[in-house]
Design a protein around this motif. Structure first.
Motif, PDB file in Angstrom:
ATOM      1  N   TYR A 130      42.107  44.720  47.357  1.00 27.14           N
ATOM      2  CA  TYR A 130      41.576  46.059  47.101  1.00 27.14           C
ATOM      3  C   TYR A 130      42.630  47.149  47.318  1.00 27.14           C
ATOM      4  CZ  TYR A 130      37.702  43.086  46.755  1.00 27.14           C
ATOM      5  OH  TYR A 130      36.917  42.047  46.344  1.00 27.14           O
ATOM      6  N   TYR A 163      54.962  40.527  46.862  1.00 29.17           N
ATOM      7  CA  TYR A 163      53.592  40.140  46.481  1.00 29.17           C
ATOM      8  C   TYR A 163      53.294  38.697  46.906  1.00 29.17           C
ATOM      9  CZ  TYR A 163      49.837  38.633  43.354  1.00 29.17           C
ATOM     10  OH  TYR A 163      48.686  38.078  42.846  1.00 29.17           O
ATOM     11  N   TYR A 193      40.489  51.482  44.018  1.00 31.68           N
ATOM     12  CA  TYR A 193      40.225  50.207  43.346  1.00 31.68           C
ATOM     13  C   TYR A 193      38.832  50.286  42.697  1.00 31.68           C
ATOM     14  CZ  TYR A 193      41.225  45.214  42.778  1.00 31.68           C
ATOM     15  OH  TYR A 193      41.540  43.977  42.272  1.00 31.68           O
ATOM     16  N   ASP A 195      36.315  48.419  41.948  1.00 30.10           N
ATOM     17  CA  ASP A 195      35.135  47.848  42.616  1.00 30.10           C
ATOM     18  C   ASP A 195      34.626  48.746  43.736  1.00 30.10           C
ATOM     19  OD1 ASP A 195      35.356  45.689  41.039  1.00 30.10           O
ATOM     20  OD2 ASP A 195      35.961  44.259  42.588  1.00 30.10           O
ATOM     21  N   PHE A 237      45.685  30.769  42.347  1.00 21.93           N
ATOM     22  CA  PHE A 237      46.994  31.111  41.768  1.00 21.93           C
ATOM     23  C   PHE A 237      47.318  32.569  42.071  1.00 21.93           C
ATOM     24  CE2 PHE A 237      45.171  27.838  38.982  1.00 21.93           C
ATOM     25  CZ  PHE A 237      46.197  26.912  38.934  1.00 21.93           C
ATOM     26  N   LYS A 238      48.602  32.915  41.926  1.00 23.35           N
ATOM     27  CA  LYS A 238      48.998  34.320  42.033  1.00 23.35           C
ATOM     28  C   LYS A 238      48.760  34.981  40.671  1.00 23.35           C
ATOM     29  CE  LYS A 238      53.048  33.499  44.919  1.00 23.35           C
ATOM     30  NZ  LYS A 238      54.464  33.821  45.061  1.00 23.35           N
ATOM     31  N   PRO A 258      44.510  43.905  30.802  1.00 27.42           N
ATOM     32  CA  PRO A 258      45.001  44.906  31.763  1.00 27.42           C
ATOM     33  C   PRO A 258      46.414  44.560  32.235  1.00 27.42           C
ATOM     34  CG  PRO A 258      42.860  43.964  32.442  1.00 27.42           C
ATOM     35  CD  PRO A 258      43.402  43.102  31.349  1.00 27.42           C
ATOM     36  N   PRO A 272      46.183  40.492  35.539  1.00 32.10           N
ATOM     37  CA  PRO A 272      45.171  39.711  36.256  1.00 32.10           C
ATOM     38  C   PRO A 272      44.921  38.361  35.571  1.00 32.10           C
ATOM     39  CG  PRO A 272      44.179  41.677  35.254  1.00 32.10           C
ATOM     40  CD  PRO A 272      45.610  41.673  34.865  1.00 32.10           C
ATOM     41  N   ALA A 274      42.686  36.344  36.295  1.00 31.77           N
ATOM     42  CA  ALA A 274      41.242  36.173  36.087  1.00 31.77           C
ATOM     43  C   ALA A 274      40.851  36.629  34.679  1.00 31.77           C
ATOM     44  CB  ALA A 274      40.453  36.967  37.135  1.00 31.77           C
ATOM     45  N   GLN A 297      34.249  34.629  39.414  1.00 33.42           N
ATOM     46  CA  GLN A 297      35.659  35.019  39.544  1.00 33.42           C
ATOM     47  C   GLN A 297      36.504  33.779  39.258  1.00 33.42           C
ATOM     48  OE1 GLN A 297      38.563  35.609  40.010  1.00 33.42           O
ATOM     49  NE2 GLN A 297      38.878  37.738  40.552  1.00 33.42           N
ATOM     50  N   LEU A 299      39.514  33.071  39.024  1.00 37.79           N
ATOM     51  CA  LEU A 299      40.766  32.773  39.748  1.00 37.79           C
ATOM     52  C   LEU A 299      40.474  31.998  41.031  1.00 37.79           C
ATOM     53  CD1 LEU A 299      43.786  33.141  39.703  1.00 37.79           C
ATOM     54  CD2 LEU A 299      43.520  35.407  40.694  1.00 37.79           C
TER      55      LEU A 299
HETATM   56  N1  EPU Z   1      38.428  39.744  35.686  1.00 37.97           N
HETATM   57  C1  EPU Z   1      37.829  39.231  34.555  1.00 37.97           C
HETATM   58  N2  EPU Z   1      36.792  38.380  34.712  1.00 37.97           N
HETATM   59  C2  EPU Z   1      36.282  38.023  35.923  1.00 37.97           C
HETATM   60  C3  EPU Z   1      36.894  38.548  37.088  1.00 37.97           C
HETATM   61  C4  EPU Z   1      37.960  39.410  36.928  1.00 37.97           C
HETATM   62  O1  EPU Z   1      38.245  39.534  33.444  1.00 37.97           O
HETATM   63  O2  EPU Z   1      35.335  37.227  35.974  1.00 37.97           O
HETATM   64  C5  EPU Z   1      39.568  40.660  35.519  1.00 37.97           C
HETATM   65  C6  EPU Z   1      39.150  42.113  35.562  1.00 37.97           C
HETATM   66  O3  EPU Z   1      39.949  42.812  34.640  1.00 37.97           O
HETATM   67  C7  EPU Z   1      39.495  42.521  36.960  1.00 37.97           C
HETATM   68  C8  EPU Z   1      40.746  41.706  37.196  1.00 37.97           C
HETATM   69  O4  EPU Z   1      40.518  40.462  36.552  1.00 37.97           O
HETATM   70  O5  EPU Z   1      39.757  43.886  37.076  1.00 37.97           O
HETATM   71  C9  EPU Z   1      41.090  41.488  38.651  1.00 37.97           C
HETATM   72  O6  EPU Z   1      40.032  40.812  39.309  1.00 37.97           O
HETATM   73  P1  EPU Z   1      39.759  41.067  40.872  1.00 37.97           P
HETATM   74  O7  EPU Z   1      39.646  42.516  41.134  1.00 37.97           O
HETATM   75  O8  EPU Z   1      38.618  40.206  41.262  1.00 37.97           O
HETATM   76  O9  EPU Z   1      41.071  40.601  41.588  1.00 37.97           O
HETATM   77  P2  EPU Z   1      42.128  39.417  41.360  1.00 37.97           P
HETATM   78  O10 EPU Z   1      43.345  40.010  40.745  1.00 37.97           O
HETATM   79  O11 EPU Z   1      41.522  38.253  40.657  1.00 37.97           O
HETATM   80  C10 EPU Z   1      43.258  39.851  43.670  1.00 37.97           C
HETATM   81  C11 EPU Z   1      43.692  39.022  44.830  1.00 37.97           C
HETATM   82  C12 EPU Z   1      42.510  38.695  45.722  1.00 37.97           C
HETATM   83  C13 EPU Z   1      41.837  39.980  46.180  1.00 37.97           C
HETATM   84  C14 EPU Z   1      41.410  40.748  44.936  1.00 37.97           C
HETATM   85  C15 EPU Z   1      40.780  42.074  45.251  1.00 37.97           C
HETATM   86  C16 EPU Z   1      45.603  37.707  44.073  1.00 37.97           C
HETATM   87  C17 EPU Z   1      46.096  36.370  43.678  1.00 37.97           C
HETATM   88  N3  EPU Z   1      44.320  37.789  44.366  1.00 37.97           N
HETATM   89  O12 EPU Z   1      42.425  39.028  42.871  1.00 37.97           O
HETATM   90  O13 EPU Z   1      42.997  38.031  46.870  1.00 37.97           O
HETATM   91  O14 EPU Z   1      40.721  39.721  46.993  1.00 37.97           O
HETATM   92  O15 EPU Z   1      42.577  41.006  44.113  1.00 37.97           O
HETATM   93  O16 EPU Z   1      41.752  42.972  45.622  1.00 37.97           O
HETATM   94  O17 EPU Z   1      46.379  38.657  44.109  1.00 37.97           O
HETATM   95  C18 EPU Z   1      43.503  35.812  47.610  1.00 37.97           C
HETATM   96  O18 EPU Z   1      44.672  36.147  47.606  1.00 37.97           O
HETATM   97  O19 EPU Z   1      43.128  34.660  47.936  1.00 37.97           O
HETATM   98  C19 EPU Z   1      42.508  36.765  47.198  1.00 37.97           C
HETATM   99  C20 EPU Z   1      41.220  36.463  47.125  1.00 37.97           C
END
Ligand code: EPU
Length: 338
Positions: A130, A163, A193, A195, A237-238, A258, A272, A274, A297, A299
């Protein structure tokens, strides 16, 4: 030192897989670490430092060696000018530190609420969520140097944070025993952020660090699977950091992809993963046997009860191959293999 024999690694890691560790040594002071390492040396065994096990994939064949757990205690707050410094033992549960700091109306750790694991592991992979990285608040890290058997203090610069990475991730001979954080007494909310911002319209005022921490725990509870029911290590994954050119080429094909230009190197863009898994590969909820990408999610990898590390490894390799084929991007694991 407290020593245990034949401990299932599944009980020490949040993915909850893996064979048996020959020994687990609980270390609460420097002498304990020395004793654990001497024990390993005398038997010709390797050792491995494990914190809360929330970012580690343990092998099915187990670990024929000594798992060293640095569980140093202590959480000492002191006022320094306009700030508060807190020196925290490696064995303190991360979220307990966050909670204590927000109860004291301090700022700096609230966006990292709800992350599983122990304080000692936080600097290793520079935990972040976040919009906050733990490195933003760290002043120094004290480690037990297993070569000189002395405690050394690493300044923030020496920790080489980036990172989800640090000096410690690549130098396991330095065992983290405590971490010092600098927290603000003045309001310093980071709620940009999406969310979090979305919650502002829904009745939350987001004016205290405690309230932000609560909101973040709520957001996380909706986004991450329940650790009581399944195994997971959060993001498996990262998020890939790619060149501007690669990003531009992908955007031509996927205009909504994005991308976040990196502050430290403006020619690099973090995307991202994800989004790629969801919108390009349509892998949300993709399942093979007992392993899947979480529906809410993608990822986040989920391992059902009785899954094996072998299954997880081949599943993760398959995901990485699909990403490579569709985008040309070679993704890296965030989760470490024991
Ligand atoms: N998204 C989708 N579909 C989904 C989910 C996400 O398209 O079902 C896209 C959206 O565009 C969203 C973006 O992916 O804005 C990012 O998703 P999210 O905000 O859930 O964060 P993330 O990049 O997947 C990172 C960290 C998490 C941390 C979250 C929140 C890494 C590898 N992961 O995830 O950290 O909680 O941001 O800040 O950087 C961890 O490191 O284990 C971890 C959980």
């Amino acid at each position: 030192m407290e020593l245990f024999e034949s401990v299932p690694l599944a009980t020490l890691t949040t993915l909850k897989v893996g064979g048996t560790a020959s020994y687990v040594a609980l270390c609460r002071k420097n002498d304990d670490i020395e004793a654990a390492l001497a024990f390993a040396r005398e038997r010709g065994l390797p050792w491995y430092v494990l914190g809360g096990g929330s970012n580690v994939l343990a092998p099915d064949e187990g670990f024929h060696g000594v798992i060293v757990r640095a569980l140093f205690e202590g959480m000492v707050f002191r006022n320094v000018d306009e700030r508060v410094e807190v020196e925290v033992g490696s064995g303190i549960v991360w979220d307990e530190l966050v909670q204590e700091s927000v109860e004291r109306k301090l700022w700096g750790l609230e966006n990292l609420a709800g992350i599983p694991g122990l304080v000692g592991a936080a600097p290793v992979q520079n935990i972040g969520a976040y919009g906050a990285d733990v490195s933003n608040t760290i002043i120094h890290v004290d480690v037990f140097d297993t070569s000189s058997k002395k405690v050394i203090r690493f300044s923030k610069e020496q920790c080489a944070f980036s990172y989800r990475d640090s000096f410690f991730k690549h130098n396991p001979a330095f065992i983290i025993i405590s971490v010092c954080f600098s927290l603000s007494v003045k309001d310093a909310p980071h709620i940009e952020y999406p969310d979090i911002l979305a919650r502002k319209g829904q009745g939350s005022t987001l004016t205290t660090s405690k309230e932000i921490a609560e909101v973040i725990r709520e957001i996380r509870s909706k986004k991450f699977p329940d650790l009581v029911l399944v195994g997971t290590a959060g993001s498996f994954f990262k998020n890939p950091i790619i060149s501007e050119e690669t990003y531009a080429a992908l955007r031509a094909a996927y205009p909504e992809l994005p991308g976040f230009p990196q502050a430290e190197n403006k020619t690099k863009v973090k995307v991202p993963l994800a989004w790629i898994l969801d919108h390009i590969l349509h892998l949300r909820g993709y399942t093979k046997g007992l392993v899947r990408l979480f529906e809410k999610q993608p990822l986040v990898l989920v391992a059902e009860h009785n899954a094996t590390a072998t299954e997880i490894n081949s599943f993760a390799d398959e995901i990485a191959a699909k990403v490579k084929e569709a985008t040309g991007i070679q993704i890296e694991r965030e989760v470490q293999s024991l």
